[in-house]
Write a protein that holds these residues in place. Structure first.
Motif, short mmCIF file in Angstrom:
data_model
loop_
_atom_site.label_atom_id
_atom_site.label_comp_id
_atom_site.label_asym_id
_atom_site.label_seq_id
_atom_site.Cartn_x
_atom_site.Cartn_y
_atom_site.Cartn_z
N UNK A 27 0.65 -1.07 0.08
CA UNK A 27 -0.25 0.16 -0.14
C UNK A 27 1.19 1.00 -0.19
N UNK A 28 0.51 2.22 -0.64
CA UNK A 28 1.00 3.64 -1.15
C UNK A 28 0.24 4.39 -0.45
N UNK A 29 0.62 4.66 0.69
CA UNK A 29 -0.42 6.12 1.23
C UNK A 29 -0.60 7.39 0.79
N UNK A 30 -2.17 7.01 0.84
CA UNK A 30 -2.60 8.31 0.43
C UNK A 30 -2.95 8.11 -1.19
N UNK A 31 -2.43 6.34 -1.60
CA UNK A 31 -3.06 6.17 -2.93
C UNK A 31 -4.12 5.17 -2.71
#
Length: 273
Positions: A27-31
């Protein structure tokens, strides 16, 4: 909490309290990313001093609970109905409706049923109950007729009519006595209403034209009609055919049948020969 009936939904996780964030599971923060099952997501946050701390986000993925309020209904005002949902019980209805219990709606309305599953996902469905007004049925005005005379009763305001006393709508019949008749009218929605009409039956006078006579040609005759002792109404007059005057002498030219009509004080007539 994600409530969905889809295989996957888009979810965006945003860390807070640090400068940079690294999530597990790619998981990529904010994506936004696709999620289709419950699980824990761990984020490591680093502040400006290089200090690191972690936190866990628990994501619960649940299908929306099924609920069906049933098909729309149409009833007549004053009638009762029951709303019974299917799906995940218990069911909560608006407007004070209790599932499966009869109630009497006063007007057309849309009713909403709601359900809630164990993890907090909710769903709802609606059903409309149309409340039709009753037809304004009219049995007609009261009637006064003479005995042995026909009467016709014809209802209005509905589509079909059913009368008491074996009367057929708009069809002549012969009442034998005064009576009240009730009509049940049904409109296009199947709603019923009733009305009544009184048919008053007046008695006919009882008249006796006398016994048959045999006379010789050129001999005068006298026809004298009278009422009987038990006539139910007073007689106001007698009218013979062939210009004969009651109780007056005349000379017949040939053999003939003479008819006398008696008129009662109530306007009803009767005949004898």
């Amino acid at each position: 909490l994600i409530c969905s009936d889809n295989a996957t939904e888009q979810l965006t996780l945003n860390g807070a309290g640090a400068s940079t964030y690294v999530w597990d599971n790619g998981v990529v923060d904010g994506v936004a990313f696709a999620v289709g099952a419950s699980g824990d997501y761990i984020v490591a946050g680093t502040d400006l001093n290089g200090c690191v701390n972690v936190d866990t986000m628990m994501v619960t993925y649940s299908s929306v609970p099924a609920v069906d309020a049933g098909v729309d209904q149409a009833i007549c005002i004053g009638d009762t109905t029951a709303l019974a949902a299917t799906g995940l019980a218990p069911f909560t209805w608006n407007n004070g409706v209790v599932d499966g219990i009869d109630f009497a709606p006063g007007a057309t309305a849309t009713y909403v049923v709601s359900v809630l599953n164990g993890v907090g996902c909710a769903n709802s469905d609606t059903v409309e109950v149309v409340v039709n007004a009753l037809p304004i049925v009219d049995a007609g005005v009261d009637q006064t007729i003479c005995n042995a005379s026909p009467s016709i009763l014809a209802g209005s305001g509905g589509l079909t009519y059913t009368w008491t006393n074996n009367v057929t709508n708009a069809t002549p019949f012969f009442p034998s006595s005064t009576a009240t008749y009730t009509v049940d009218g049904v409109d296009i929605n199947g709603c019923h209403n009733v009305d009544q009409v009184v048919v008053t039956v007046l008695p006919q006078p009882i008249v006796n034209g006398g016994i048959d006579q045999t006379i010789c040609a050129t001999t005068p005759a006298i026809l004298f009609a009278q009422t009987t002792a038990n006539t139910p109404t007073a007689v106001t007059g007698f009218q013979w055919n062939n210009s004969v005057i009651n109780g007056s002498q005349f000379t017949p030219n040939n053999t003939a049948t003479y008819t006398v009509t008696a008129t009662g004080a109530n306007g009803c007539t009767n005949q004898d020969q």
